[in-house]
Write a protein that holds these residues in place. Sequence first.
Motif, short mmCIF file in Angstrom:
data_model
loop_
_atom_site.label_atom_id
_atom_site.label_comp_id
_atom_site.label_asym_id
_atom_site.label_seq_id
_atom_site.Cartn_x
_atom_site.Cartn_y
_atom_site.Cartn_z
N LYS A 1 20.12 3.56 8.19
CA LYS A 1 20.77 4.48 7.25
C LYS A 1 20.58 5.93 7.70
CE LYS A 1 20.80 5.65 2.28
NZ LYS A 1 22.22 5.36 1.98
N GLY A 2 19.44 6.20 8.29
CA GLY A 2 19.22 7.55 8.79
C GLY A 2 17.74 7.84 8.98
N ILE A 3 17.47 9.06 9.41
CA ILE A 3 16.10 9.52 9.64
C ILE A 3 15.85 10.76 8.80
CG2 ILE A 3 14.53 10.51 11.37
CD1 ILE A 3 16.07 8.86 13.50
N TRP A 4 14.75 10.79 8.07
CA TRP A 4 14.41 11.94 7.24
C TRP A 4 12.96 12.36 7.48
CZ3 TRP A 4 17.86 8.28 5.51
CH2 TRP A 4 19.07 8.76 5.00
N LYS A 5 12.76 13.64 7.51
CA LYS A 5 11.38 14.16 7.63
C LYS A 5 10.65 13.90 6.30
CE LYS A 5 8.15 16.38 9.78
NZ LYS A 5 7.52 15.81 10.96
N GLU A 6 11.35 14.15 5.20
CA GLU A 6 10.85 13.76 3.88
C GLU A 6 11.94 12.94 3.22
OE1 GLU A 6 7.89 14.20 2.79
OE2 GLU A 6 7.22 15.62 4.34
N LEU A 7 11.58 11.92 2.51
CA LEU A 7 12.62 11.10 1.86
C LEU A 7 13.32 11.91 0.79
CD1 LEU A 7 10.92 7.59 1.49
CD2 LEU A 7 12.83 8.21 2.99
N PRO A 8 14.65 11.89 0.75
CA PRO A 8 15.37 12.61 -0.30
C PRO A 8 15.18 11.91 -1.65
CG PRO A 8 16.89 11.32 1.05
CD PRO A 8 15.55 11.19 1.68
N ASP A 9 15.51 12.60 -2.69
CA ASP A 9 15.25 12.08 -4.04
C ASP A 9 15.79 10.68 -4.25
OD1 ASP A 9 13.84 14.25 -4.76
OD2 ASP A 9 15.48 15.26 -5.83
N GLU A 10 17.03 10.45 -3.77
CA GLU A 10 17.63 9.14 -4.05
C GLU A 10 16.94 8.00 -3.31
OE1 GLU A 10 19.06 11.60 -2.42
OE2 GLU A 10 20.32 10.93 -0.77
N LEU A 11 16.09 8.35 -2.33
CA LEU A 11 15.38 7.29 -1.59
C LEU A 11 13.90 7.22 -1.97
CD1 LEU A 11 16.97 7.67 1.96
CD2 LEU A 11 17.47 5.94 0.25
N LYS A 12 13.47 8.14 -2.78
CA LYS A 12 12.06 8.11 -3.19
C LYS A 12 11.76 6.79 -3.88
CE LYS A 12 10.24 12.74 -3.13
NZ LYS A 12 11.16 13.22 -2.16
N GLY A 13 10.63 6.22 -3.54
CA GLY A 13 10.26 4.96 -4.19
C GLY A 13 10.64 3.71 -3.42
N ILE A 14 11.38 3.85 -2.33
CA ILE A 14 11.66 2.65 -1.54
C ILE A 14 10.39 2.24 -0.81
CG2 ILE A 14 14.11 3.24 -1.24
CD1 ILE A 14 13.48 3.95 1.69
N ARG A 15 10.35 0.99 -0.40
CA ARG A 15 9.18 0.48 0.29
C ARG A 15 9.06 1.16 1.65
NH1 ARG A 15 8.37 -4.14 3.64
NH2 ARG A 15 10.58 -4.65 3.39
N VAL A 16 7.84 1.63 1.94
CA VAL A 16 7.62 2.31 3.23
C VAL A 16 6.53 1.56 4.01
CG1 VAL A 16 6.78 4.41 4.36
CG2 VAL A 16 8.28 4.58 2.36
N CYS A 17 6.85 1.15 5.24
CA CYS A 17 5.82 0.60 6.14
C CYS A 17 5.25 1.78 6.89
CB CYS A 17 6.41 -0.40 7.12
SG CYS A 17 7.36 -1.71 6.34
N ASP A 18 3.99 2.07 6.66
CA ASP A 18 3.41 3.30 7.18
C ASP A 18 2.84 3.10 8.58
OD1 ASP A 18 2.34 5.73 7.64
OD2 ASP A 18 0.98 5.74 5.91
N TYR A 19 3.53 3.63 9.56
CA TYR A 19 3.05 3.59 10.95
C TYR A 19 2.73 5.00 11.45
CZ TYR A 19 4.73 -1.24 10.88
OH TYR A 19 4.93 -2.57 10.58
N THR A 20 2.18 5.79 10.56
CA THR A 20 1.77 7.14 10.95
C THR A 20 0.87 7.07 12.19
OG1 THR A 20 1.87 7.85 8.66
CG2 THR A 20 0.54 9.21 10.14
N GLY A 21 1.16 7.95 13.15
CA GLY A 21 0.35 7.96 14.38
C GLY A 21 0.90 7.02 15.45
N LYS A 22 1.86 6.20 15.09
CA LYS A 22 2.46 5.27 16.05
C LYS A 22 3.84 5.79 16.48
CE LYS A 22 -0.99 2.58 15.00
NZ LYS A 22 -1.19 1.73 13.84
N ILE A 23 4.39 5.16 17.49
CA ILE A 23 5.72 5.54 18.01
C ILE A 23 6.71 4.42 17.74
CG2 ILE A 23 7.03 6.10 20.09
CD1 ILE A 23 5.19 8.25 20.15
N ILE A 24 7.91 4.78 17.35
CA ILE A 24 8.95 3.78 17.07
C ILE A 24 10.12 3.96 18.04
CG2 ILE A 24 10.50 2.84 15.31
CD1 ILE A 24 8.60 4.15 13.19
N PHE A 25 10.38 2.90 18.82
CA PHE A 25 11.51 2.88 19.76
C PHE A 25 12.61 2.00 19.19
CE2 PHE A 25 8.75 3.09 23.92
CZ PHE A 25 8.53 4.43 23.73
#
Lengths: 441, 441
Positions: free
Chosen positions: A37-61
């Motif tokens: 759907k897209g990439i956001w630095k912060e989730l916009p209001d309409e997407l707040k609350g969706i399930r987030v898999c937190d891979y902070t510190g990792k790289i996604i290819f």
Amino acid sequence: MNHTIFALKGTIAYTPVPDKFVFAEESFLVCENEKVKGIWKELPDELKGIRVCDYTGKIIFPGMCDLHMHAPQYAFRGLGMNLENPDWDMWFEKYAFPDEKRYEDCEYAKKAYERLTDDLLKTTTTRCVMFGTLHRQSTEILMDLLEEKGIAAYVGKVNMDRNSIPGLLETTGESLEETKRWLSDCAEKKQYKKCRPMITPRYIPTCTDELLSGLGELAVEKGIPVQSHLSEGLDEMEWVRKLKPEISFYGEGYDRYHMFGDAVPTVMAHCVYSSEEEIALMKKREKLIVAHCPQSNISSSGGIAPVKRYLAEGIRVGLGSDMAGSNTLSLLRAITDAIHVSKARWAFTERGNDPHAKKNVLSLAEAFYLATHGGEGLWDSVGSFEEGYSFDAVVLDDSRIRDYCERSSYERTERLILMSDDRDIEAKFIDGRMVYQRADG
Amino acid sequence: MNHTIFALKGTIAYTPVPDKFVFAEESFLVCENEKVKGIWKELPDELKGIRVCDYTGKIIFPGMCDLHMHAPQYAFRGLGMNLENPDWDMWFEKYAFPDEKRYEDCEYAKKAYERLTDDLLKTTTTRCVMFGTLHRQSTEILMDLLEEKGIAAYVGKVNMDRNSIPGLLETTGESLEETKRWLSDCAEKKQYKKCRPMITPRYIPTCTDELLSGLGELAVEKGIPVQSHLSEGLDEMEWVRKLKPEISFYGEGYDRYHMFGDAVPTVMAHCVYSSEEEIALMKKREKLIVAHCPQSNISSSGGIAPVKRYLAEGIRVGLGSDMAGSNTLSLLRAITDAIHVSKARWAFTERGNDPHAKKNVLSLAEAFYLATHGGEGLWDSVGSFEEGYSFDAVVLDDSRIRDYCERSSYERTERLILMSDDRDIEAKFIDGRMVYQRADG
């Protein structure tokens, strides 16, 4: 399909266009109904609350596409790479053919393909284009396993009606009949979702004209993509010239039967020694895709395909492991190898002894683009993280290979490509489904 | 030294002569007083009862010698391999020099070298030839760690009195004085047993004639071996020609000061673009050893050293990782890379378009020989399992990468070389001392 939406959080690295990385540091990569759907630095209001898999510190290819591999050969990978002259024949006689013959036994096929598909999960590969063996049942076992594990694939029941070993050979009639039965199984009995059949004449030396003709008709009639080998070795090409003196170059042998990218998407593996005439036809055939297999080519004959030339000509190119012409499923290694051999080819051809020659070699981003976008002629919108692309994503953990300094996203990406292995694959998603998660993850 | 005797039991693989593997299946490799005593299928009566480390089912290789690596660069390995033109300078400015500068801090050196030496234990390398940095104290820290961990090494405090970055540069006087003080530390204060100093002018561009002259005198006077770089890149060679118009080829710049293998053993790394004149001198200099670094050369410039030529000329050659010109310490990978690039070099030069050309490429045994015997010009009798050789042995466990068939010892060896990694190193012995054992082993 139910409406599903979720996000991965991490540092996102991709190449929307060749030769340019885009990085989104510690951002949200959102998946909606199997698509990006897209990439956001912060989730916009309409997407707040969706399930987030937190891979902070990792790289996604983005997931990568292996455009050429022989599934049955995974078992004997790492063997027979250093035979004496005439090594090519010996390799087939000693390894490839006897090992492929084992797949007449469905129990063996199940065991060997189970291991292959399990190991595939621990790579960056999300889509692959595979040769099976000529055995219909084993090929279906492979497809069942891929389907079950959620790996997107085109798989071929191999066709060979000459120049193989006893017990690994079909008559022309058998070969076509078994292929039809297999296609019908795929379409009706199995109803695969991720896994699709591919018409797979092994190569000209193992297929009579009658067989090629029948396979071409099937491909066109049913709109099924094709894969085969092209101009891989000088000895092979000499053999093709002897077998088919009427054609003026190797590719013409496929093109006559609509298996060279005029009618259906067609993957031609290798194209190391393609002649000017062959390249001219490759340019014309818009559905043709070159599977560049750098490690296999250098290992078998010291060959290096002119990939920079192909790209400049507008020919579609992706990367292949060519398992077991190479010894690894890793497309990260294929990226590294593709860059290395492009440098050697350049040094031994264009550069000569000029220390100031402009480097006409694959950049890291360009090779990454080939690895990620290679499947685009076969699947719609794969290999990137722009909106609407298939949500194929691989999470990599570079903590094992970090050093003591802050490194940029480009540097972390380069290092992961050059140094990571199966231990560093944290998770993998294909079409929005998590297909793999590291045991300690 | 007390009399010690023990045996390893396993399948033993080695190359007493180039181009020929010898295998001793499930046999006893006996060590007596740090040296190989011999190999027995069954222990003879006089050896019955000695301690046996049972590695049945595993493979035992001789230890390997890494002839060229930059110890400080291990920290930033895997970075900067894909810079744009003119990449060589940028690599030094962005990575090599700033990273080496960090070693003025002994705490940093301790941390980084601790990690390097720990990781070195998990490789097949038992002996290495290393560049440190120009910092005397950090170089001694590295040597302390190698000594403590039992790794045999020649280590160099680097000399640079021009063309470096501020803070990573000595005056000629400082460079010579620090070198003398370091040599005296090594001989007297430290009394290293496994670890020896090596005179290390970085390369011609960073060393004035006065410095080279002083270093050459030290090397000859004290009988200390030398290491440096030679004919690695076309741009570097052009620079050398500008800096020293009076010499007719690069190697002459070292030879003038007895640092080209006339007086003391001398390792020259790379030799990718050596001219005919240079090769002629290399042939004459019997103490000269070429460190062939295949991955580094192809990665930096697409270059491939003419190793088959050097061997045919009788020039001594071994393998080097050239950490961090490559991204791995693995000499198994260097063996694979050396074979691959020798094939490409052959294909782009001698073979041409002749499908029947005789393959003048490195065989697996030949490349294995280079990796194991490479240190012979520096240490007596290393790299084999004949009687009297240093007992350097690596036990590899191939259970992770096996398939479903019985494979020959040659095949198991090939596969280990092509596919194993640090996980498969079961144990390592240097001069008869166990220096590493896998955690679960």
